[in-house]
Write a protein that holds these residues in place. Structure first.
Motif, PDB file in Angstrom:
ATOM      1  N   VAL B  18     -11.546  18.572 -35.602  1.00  0.00           N
ATOM      2  CA  VAL B  18     -10.695  19.770 -35.695  1.00  0.00           C
ATOM      3  C   VAL B  18     -10.586  20.463 -34.340  1.00  0.00           C
ATOM      4  O   VAL B  18     -11.566  20.624 -33.636  1.00  0.00           O
ATOM      5  CB  VAL B  18     -11.273  20.754 -36.739  1.00  0.00           C
ATOM      6  CG1 VAL B  18     -10.598  22.117 -36.631  1.00  0.00           C
ATOM      7  CG2 VAL B  18     -11.155  20.181 -38.138  1.00  0.00           C
ATOM      8  N   GLN B  19      -9.359  20.841 -34.007  1.00  0.00           N
ATOM      9  CA  GLN B  19      -9.121  21.639 -32.810  1.00  0.00           C
ATOM     10  C   GLN B  19      -8.609  22.985 -33.295  1.00  0.00           C
ATOM     11  O   GLN B  19      -7.756  23.039 -34.166  1.00  0.00           O
ATOM     12  CB  GLN B  19      -8.012  20.996 -31.973  1.00  0.00           C
ATOM     13  CG  GLN B  19      -8.279  19.564 -31.596  1.00  0.00           C
ATOM     14  CD  GLN B  19      -8.568  19.410 -30.121  1.00  0.00           C
ATOM     15  OE1 GLN B  19      -8.251  20.295 -29.348  1.00  0.00           O
ATOM     16  NE2 GLN B  19      -9.194  18.304 -29.761  1.00  0.00           N
ATOM     17  N   TYR B  20      -9.096  24.049 -32.706  1.00  0.00           N
ATOM     18  CA  TYR B  20      -8.598  25.351 -33.124  1.00  0.00           C
ATOM     19  C   TYR B  20      -8.545  26.315 -31.944  1.00  0.00           C
ATOM     20  O   TYR B  20      -9.517  26.995 -31.633  1.00  0.00           O
ATOM     21  CB  TYR B  20      -9.431  25.930 -34.267  1.00  0.00           C
ATOM     22  CG  TYR B  20      -8.616  26.940 -35.022  1.00  0.00           C
ATOM     23  CD1 TYR B  20      -7.657  26.535 -35.937  1.00  0.00           C
ATOM     24  CD2 TYR B  20      -8.729  28.289 -34.738  1.00  0.00           C
ATOM     25  CE1 TYR B  20      -6.849  27.445 -36.566  1.00  0.00           C
ATOM     26  CE2 TYR B  20      -7.915  29.213 -35.377  1.00  0.00           C
ATOM     27  CZ  TYR B  20      -6.989  28.780 -36.289  1.00  0.00           C
ATOM     28  OH  TYR B  20      -6.175  29.693 -36.915  1.00  0.00           O
ATOM     29  N   ARG B  23      -8.726  30.666 -31.556  1.00  0.00           N
ATOM     30  CA  ARG B  23     -10.022  31.290 -31.263  1.00  0.00           C
ATOM     31  C   ARG B  23     -10.882  30.336 -30.443  1.00  0.00           C
ATOM     32  O   ARG B  23     -12.085  30.195 -30.667  1.00  0.00           O
ATOM     33  CB  ARG B  23     -10.695  31.698 -32.563  1.00  0.00           C
ATOM     34  CG  ARG B  23      -9.809  32.699 -33.308  1.00  0.00           C
ATOM     35  CD  ARG B  23     -10.541  33.467 -34.350  1.00  0.00           C
ATOM     36  NE  ARG B  23      -9.708  34.581 -34.796  1.00  0.00           N
ATOM     37  CZ  ARG B  23     -10.167  35.608 -35.478  1.00  0.00           C
ATOM     38  NH1 ARG B  23     -11.425  35.672 -35.815  1.00  0.00           N
ATOM     39  NH2 ARG B  23      -9.372  36.576 -35.850  1.00  0.00           N
ATOM     40  N   TYR B 165       1.651  26.454 -35.644  1.00  0.00           N
ATOM     41  CA  TYR B 165       0.481  27.295 -35.854  1.00  0.00           C
ATOM     42  C   TYR B 165      -0.694  26.371 -36.216  1.00  0.00           C
ATOM     43  O   TYR B 165      -0.569  25.547 -37.128  1.00  0.00           O
ATOM     44  CB  TYR B 165       0.781  28.265 -36.999  1.00  0.00           C
ATOM     45  CG  TYR B 165      -0.376  29.134 -37.379  1.00  0.00           C
ATOM     46  CD1 TYR B 165      -0.931  30.018 -36.459  1.00  0.00           C
ATOM     47  CD2 TYR B 165      -0.924  29.071 -38.653  1.00  0.00           C
ATOM     48  CE1 TYR B 165      -1.991  30.819 -36.812  1.00  0.00           C
ATOM     49  CE2 TYR B 165      -1.986  29.879 -39.014  1.00  0.00           C
ATOM     50  CZ  TYR B 165      -2.521  30.746 -38.084  1.00  0.00           C
ATOM     51  OH  TYR B 165      -3.580  31.530 -38.437  1.00  0.00           O
ATOM     52  N   ALA B 170      -5.336  21.811 -37.754  1.00  0.00           N
ATOM     53  CA  ALA B 170      -6.771  21.880 -38.033  1.00  0.00           C
ATOM     54  C   ALA B 170      -7.071  21.402 -39.456  1.00  0.00           C
ATOM     55  O   ALA B 170      -8.002  20.616 -39.685  1.00  0.00           O
ATOM     56  CB  ALA B 170      -7.274  23.311 -37.838  1.00  0.00           C
ATOM     57  N   THR B 171      -6.272  21.842 -40.394  1.00  0.00           N
ATOM     58  CA  THR B 171      -6.543  21.483 -41.786  1.00  0.00           C
ATOM     59  C   THR B 171      -6.303  19.991 -42.017  1.00  0.00           C
ATOM     60  O   THR B 171      -7.065  19.336 -42.742  1.00  0.00           O
ATOM     61  CB  THR B 171      -5.665  22.321 -42.736  1.00  0.00           C
ATOM     62  OG1 THR B 171      -5.907  23.697 -42.457  1.00  0.00           O
ATOM     63  CG2 THR B 171      -5.990  22.036 -44.184  1.00  0.00           C
TER      64      THR B 171
END
Ligand SMILES: Cc1ncc(COP(=O)(O)O)c(C=O)c1O
Ligand SMILES: Cc1ncc(COP(=O)(O)O)c(C=O)c1O
Lengths: 477, 477
Positions: B18-20, B23, B165, B170-171
């Motif tokens: 996951v990349q986010y 934040r 977005y 990520a999901t």
């Protein structure tokens, strides 16, 4: 047109695998009956306010002021709110720039995580690091997040007590892992026998499963047992030896109804054991505002605390929390209030103590009334509810009842609970929803109906049960 | 001892994938600088209250009363609360037996789902079924839940706009699916070109991926575009032909800053298209209390509405919702208030209109100030923010700047944004966090800083940017 992505046939199989009995067939039928006008006593979920428990006054005053901070500037505010609630609201607003309408840090507000750490330190006598505490939308979300990190696939197993709260079985299915059951001993007041653990792990390994984590629920749901310090030590030694992460579900830590075994946290026991164990066992502990004498289920507030989890993993968990931005802020403040209630000398102290003691003492009496009530019924045996919010009587179904349920196409305990529901309006959860040994049947009810209603509920239960037993035993003669 | 289950090395690989960015590194650095005492302007998250936007008064009054229902019995309540807020609080309390502290149905309170259905009906002119509306803890949780149902493994693809977005990317990583990008056209004001969709699907199929769903964000984040009715019709036709579920992220439906293309919901366009399409395309639409002129991000309230989803699937989604018991109840009430605000003639109506118009008109002015500000900068080009809450300027980095960032071990836009942060305190998100075409660089900022601060922010940005550009272009000479 072919099958579409949201057609049942083509859904993620893990989703379809999930079983969730607490709001399953019984609950759906109860909701239907309610719509039809029947009076239903919902004892299927530990949801105290839904059964008439009043919220504690002080925290609600503080939250109301935090939600409507403009009241703090109103000259009349003192007519509706005590000064300590006003001061507390100002305190929490100072911790959240932007107020309750702003996303917080994804781990929760730093100031509240600090208050939680201080609470843990007072409770356990060991310091706690706010950076290792994450606030969540109820304990459920925390448990799901941690299991999502642990489970890589079907080969990964999680030791779960049976009977268990179905959050665990459901989440393990959803994330495609394997549930490795260990049985609690009904004959030993639902105690946890480490030999059972060993067998379960051996069996799982034999089946090619890597057991990675173990869940304990203390006090237990649905079983109500409180684990002793010695027992917790055995569990921690076992986790150490077997290299398992321990997930300590301690959401019922305030709900204790006997004096022999007060609540003791897994973390305290771990710390007491000293090095090397205290530095090596990975532990995640869960808590909530939903239980205790708070019962603020609808607010969805919880936390988890991580012990011996490496910083890189904490970063990963933080990243995953970020996807959904932040836990809800009002419930974070409830958590702050729960770990930091009014103190002796505060204006609201006496009221707070009166209200919370009143709830807890009544729960204790109700636990006793229910156990005694069940034990007075034909073919029903029930351990005392030492803690938590549930009674979990064993129902010894006569062979003819089992036959009748088979004919009706129902699992026997579901059959029994449906009949109970139709006859009395009491909505319970069949024991099979929590897992149980082959051929043994239970039901779970909360001890939450109002104390004054309890005698009537228990006598209506007894009437139904004893007639049911007679009906199906009579056939034999 | 071997590797433990919560050691980084042994975590679920999907979690690590996951990349986010929202934040991510920039946010963490900004938080550090803030701790060190630097003034930070957080424009990385669409979090209006955190940047000083005041909550609307009426909903906060209602919620405060719902949280503290004992106030309703206080003879002084009328001194602090208007009569319509009191009446509304009584109304919502009547919808939730047990009050805000009780778990609701896992889909949300029936009474509020009904109010949402009525809102949708008024908005679109087509009736909506409350049984197909689920309330959630913010739109994020709804999106995650639906994607969890759709994604069965790596072979399942979801079409996602780029830039997007990061909730979506990520999901999809977290649940182990494949993101299939389709590019929005910067030169066409970030419009959606159906030819790009076709290419993306063809490419994905060629790579062995089954494309199962498509995401649109309308109005767009980070791109701010508003989709026209004709464009939405093309998208729906495409989904119909390709057998894709459409996920319509419509959280910014109130945030519109031009008059040519008012918001129109995917669902209305679908219904307008008539049979067979209107009965065949599976659509899930998302909304929230976090955006619009509400900006109640910290409350975590949202809903999704399902169109053409078969009942068995709805049951499965309900079951999955049950695992975490219920969405938070206070935010459900915020949702009720959002879809059913004060009406002309109500005591609070004028104040409500004044406040909400004030916010929306100011956002519109700020959108303009930001676009103009960016376009006045050297090597910066920026489309107008037609809707949503973001400005997404393209930053044309000189080759020497790209070289310098490589030497610093940073992606070029991260390098630029970090320098911007250190120089000005403006905390943005690098375009790479949303996905972008190779060799093209952007940053995203919200349009949320207070209007009166905007000129200073834009001039401090310009000063930094123009010096940065000169520094790295100068080298060439
Ligand atoms: C054992 C146990 N764990 C966790 C939970 C979840 O509580 P919540 O998500 O409301 O914090 C419950 C709720 O009944 C529970 O019984
Ligand atoms: C496009 C988009 N969708 C969904 C969300 C999630 O909003 P929430 O979970 O607060 O409802 C956001 C938040 O910024 C967003 O920008």
């Amino acid at each position: 047109m072919g099958v579409k992505a949201l057609d049942y046939e083509s859904l993620n199989e893990n989703v379809k695998e999930v079983q969730y009995a607490v709001r399953g067939e019984l609950y759906l039928r109860a909701s239907e009956l309610q719509k039809e006008g029947k009076k239903i006593i919902f004892t299927n979920v530990g949801n105290p306010h839904a059964l008439g428990q009043k919220p504690l006054t002080f925290p609600r005053q503080v939250i109301a002021l935090c939600q409507a901070p403009f009241l703090l500037d109103d000259p009349n505010v003192g007519q509706l709110f005590p000064a300590d609630a006003i001061a507390r609201a100002r305190h929490y607003l100072s911790l959240t720039p932007g107020g309750l309408g702003a996303y917080s840090d994804s781990r929760g507000l730093p100031g509240i995580r600090k208050e939680v750490a201080e609470f843990i330190e007072r409770r356990d006598g060991y310091s706690s690091d706010p950076e290792l505490i994450f606030l969540t939308d109820g304990a459920s979300k925390g448990v799901m997040q941690i299991l999502n990190c642990i489970i890589r696939g079907q080969g990964d197993g999680v030791l779960v007590p049976v009977p268990q709260y179905p959050l665990y079985s459901a989440t393990i299915s959803l994330y495609g892992g394997s549930l490795v059951p260990y049985y609690l001993e009904e004959s030993a007041n639902w105690g946890l026998d480490v030999n059972n653990l060993r067998e379960s792990v051996a069996q799982a390994r034999f089946n090619g499963i890597t057991v990675r984590a173990m869940v304990i629920i203390n006090p237990g749901n649905p079983t109500g047992q409180c684990l002793s310090e010695a027992n917790l030590r055995e569990v921690l030694n076992f986790c150490h030896r077997e290299n398992l992460v321990l997930l300590g579900d301690e959401v019922y830590q305030q709900n204790i109804y006997q004096d022999e075994r007060p609540f003791i946290s897994s973390r305290k026991v771990l710390m007491d054991m000293g090095q090397p164990i205290s530095k090596e066992v990975q532990l995640v502990s869960f808590h909530t505002v939903s239980k205790g004498y708070w019962g603020e289920c609808g607010q969805r507030g919880g936390y988890f605390e991580m012990t011996n989890i490496p910083p890189k993993t904490v970063d990963e968990i933080y990243k995953i929390s970020s996807i959904s931005l932040s836990p809800n802020v009002p419930a974070q403040i409830f958590m702050g209030l729960m770990v930091n209630p009014p103190k002796a000398g505060d204006i609201s102290y006496e009221q707070y103590v009166r209200e919370s003691k009143g709830i807890l003492e009544s729960l204790r009496r109700r636990a006793r009334m229910m156990t005694d009530g069940f034990n007075s019924c034909k073919n029903v045996v029930c351990n005392f509810t030492e803690g938590a919010m549930y009674s979990f009587p064993q129902i010894r179904l006569p062979p003819k009842a089992i036959e009748a349920s088979k004919n009706a196409g129902k699992v026997p305990d579901v059959f029994y609970c449906l009949k109970l529901l139709e006859a009395t309006g009491i909505s319970t959860v069949p024991g099979s929803g929590f897992g149980q040994k082959e051929g043994v049947f239970h039901l779970r009810t909360t001890i939450l109906p109002a104390e004054e209603d309890m005698p009537e509920i228990m006598s209506s239960f007894k009437k139904f049960n004893d007639e049911f037993m007679e009906q199906y035993e009579a056939v034999k003669i």
